[in-house]
Motif scaffolding. Structure first.
Motif, PDB file in Angstrom:
ATOM      1  N   GLN A  99       0.862  -1.179   0.000  1.00  0.00           N
ATOM      2  CA  GLN A  99       0.000   0.000   0.000  1.00  0.00           C
ATOM      3  C   GLN A  99       0.899   1.230   0.000  1.00  0.00           C
ATOM      4  O   GLN A  99       1.792   1.349   0.841  1.00  0.00           O
ATOM      5  CB  GLN A  99      -0.894   0.019   1.241  1.00  0.00           C
ATOM      6  N   VAL A 100       0.675   2.111  -0.971  1.00  0.00           N
ATOM      7  CA  VAL A 100       1.462   3.336  -1.095  1.00  0.00           C
ATOM      8  C   VAL A 100       0.513   4.516  -1.030  1.00  0.00           C
ATOM      9  O   VAL A 100      -0.435   4.611  -1.807  1.00  0.00           O
ATOM     10  CB  VAL A 100       2.257   3.369  -2.423  1.00  0.00           C
ATOM     11  N   GLU A 101       0.768   5.403  -0.086  1.00  0.00           N
ATOM     12  CA  GLU A 101      -0.006   6.645   0.036  1.00  0.00           C
ATOM     13  C   GLU A 101       0.923   7.793  -0.348  1.00  0.00           C
ATOM     14  O   GLU A 101       2.045   7.874   0.139  1.00  0.00           O
ATOM     15  CB  GLU A 101      -0.492   6.835   1.469  1.00  0.00           C
ATOM     16  N   ILE A 102       0.427   8.666  -1.225  1.00  0.00           N
ATOM     17  CA  ILE A 102       1.226   9.815  -1.655  1.00  0.00           C
ATOM     18  C   ILE A 102       0.403  11.087  -1.485  1.00  0.00           C
ATOM     19  O   ILE A 102      -0.733  11.165  -1.950  1.00  0.00           O
ATOM     20  CB  ILE A 102       1.672   9.683  -3.124  1.00  0.00           C
ATOM     21  N   VAL A 103       1.009  12.068  -0.833  1.00  0.00           N
ATOM     22  CA  VAL A 103       0.401  13.388  -0.659  1.00  0.00           C
ATOM     23  C   VAL A 103       1.256  14.389  -1.435  1.00  0.00           C
ATOM     24  O   VAL A 103       2.481  14.415  -1.289  1.00  0.00           O
ATOM     25  CB  VAL A 103       0.328  13.781   0.830  1.00  0.00           C
ATOM     26  N   LYS A 104       0.591  15.188  -2.287  1.00  0.00           N
ATOM     27  CA  LYS A 104       1.283  16.231  -3.052  1.00  0.00           C
ATOM     28  C   LYS A 104       1.363  17.486  -2.180  1.00  0.00           C
ATOM     29  O   LYS A 104       0.382  18.195  -2.000  1.00  0.00           O
ATOM     30  CB  LYS A 104       0.539  16.522  -4.353  1.00  0.00           C
ATOM     31  N   LEU A 105       2.529  17.747  -1.651  1.00  0.00           N
ATOM     32  CA  LEU A 105       2.704  18.853  -0.710  1.00  0.00           C
ATOM     33  C   LEU A 105       2.618  20.225  -1.371  1.00  0.00           C
ATOM     34  O   LEU A 105       2.167  21.187  -0.761  1.00  0.00           O
ATOM     35  CB  LEU A 105       4.039  18.711   0.017  1.00  0.00           C
ATOM     36  N   ALA A 106       3.030  20.327  -2.624  1.00  0.00           N
ATOM     37  CA  ALA A 106       3.102  21.634  -3.295  1.00  0.00           C
ATOM     38  C   ALA A 106       1.731  22.242  -3.569  1.00  0.00           C
ATOM     39  O   ALA A 106       1.633  23.461  -3.745  1.00  0.00           O
ATOM     40  CB  ALA A 106       3.887  21.512  -4.593  1.00  0.00           C
ATOM     41  N   ILE A 107       0.681  21.436  -3.603  1.00  0.00           N
ATOM     42  CA  ILE A 107      -0.628  21.995  -3.931  1.00  0.00           C
ATOM     43  C   ILE A 107      -1.518  22.218  -2.715  1.00  0.00           C
ATOM     44  O   ILE A 107      -2.623  22.723  -2.845  1.00  0.00           O
ATOM     45  CB  ILE A 107      -1.375  21.142  -4.984  1.00  0.00           C
ATOM     46  N   ALA A 108      -1.027  21.870  -1.528  1.00  0.00           N
ATOM     47  CA  ALA A 108      -1.804  22.098  -0.314  1.00  0.00           C
ATOM     48  C   ALA A 108      -1.805  23.584   0.016  1.00  0.00           C
ATOM     49  O   ALA A 108      -0.772  24.240  -0.009  1.00  0.00           O
ATOM     50  CB  ALA A 108      -1.221  21.299   0.843  1.00  0.00           C
ATOM     51  N   GLU A 109      -2.975  24.127   0.291  1.00  0.00           N
ATOM     52  CA  GLU A 109      -3.087  25.549   0.620  1.00  0.00           C
ATOM     53  C   GLU A 109      -3.420  25.784   2.087  1.00  0.00           C
ATOM     54  O   GLU A 109      -3.057  26.797   2.650  1.00  0.00           O
ATOM     55  CB  GLU A 109      -4.166  26.190  -0.254  1.00  0.00           C
ATOM     56  N   ALA A 110      -4.122  24.866   2.703  1.00  0.00           N
ATOM     57  CA  ALA A 110      -4.529  25.039   4.096  1.00  0.00           C
ATOM     58  C   ALA A 110      -4.212  23.781   4.894  1.00  0.00           C
ATOM     59  O   ALA A 110      -5.003  23.318   5.693  1.00  0.00           O
ATOM     60  CB  ALA A 110      -6.018  25.361   4.171  1.00  0.00           C
TER      61      ALA A 110
END
Length: 123
Positions: A99-110
């Motif tokens: 299981q791989v979870e990926i969060v795109k940090l550059a597009i988070a605003e809040a």
């Protein structure tokens, strides 16, 4: 019911060439990656059980960093997750599920968590 060993690396940050928009396609962007690997454990872990009976956490980190091909642009982060899963399956026959979870940090605003979770089973 079968015995199961889960190994985890959580919230590992890595720079990856990924994205579909022009501002994303020329520079690596930060991704936060978490990996859970299900594997078949030995019948028992004694105090002197060697590492070879399990798997090194470094292998999980390696699949999400150095094993990613340098200079390759992944259009979708799903492709990054697939590459990580394939790397882990190739490296160890005992692995049953990744299981791989990926969060795109550059597009988070809040401080929201925008990303995907991909689950692959050994075929």
């Amino acid at each position: 019911m079968h015995d199961l060993l889960q190994l985890q690396v959580r919230d590992f940050e890595v720079q990856v060439l990924t994205g579909i928009y022009s501002e994303e396609t020329h520079l690596p962007q930060p991704l936060r990656i978490s990996i859970t690997v299900d594997m078949v454990p030995p019948a028992h872990f004694a105090p002197d059980t060697p590492l070879s009976a399990s798997k090194s956490y470094i292998d999980l980190k390696h699949a999400a960093s150095a094993a990613l091909p340098e200079g390759v642009h992944f259009t979708l982060i799903e492709g990054v997750a697939d590459h990580i899963a394939d790397t882990l399956f190739t490296g160890d026959e005992r692995i049953r599920r990744v299981q791989v979870e990926i969060v795109k940090l550059a597009i988070a605003e809040a401080d929201e968590k925008i990303g995907i979770t991909l689950v692959r089973h050994r075929r």
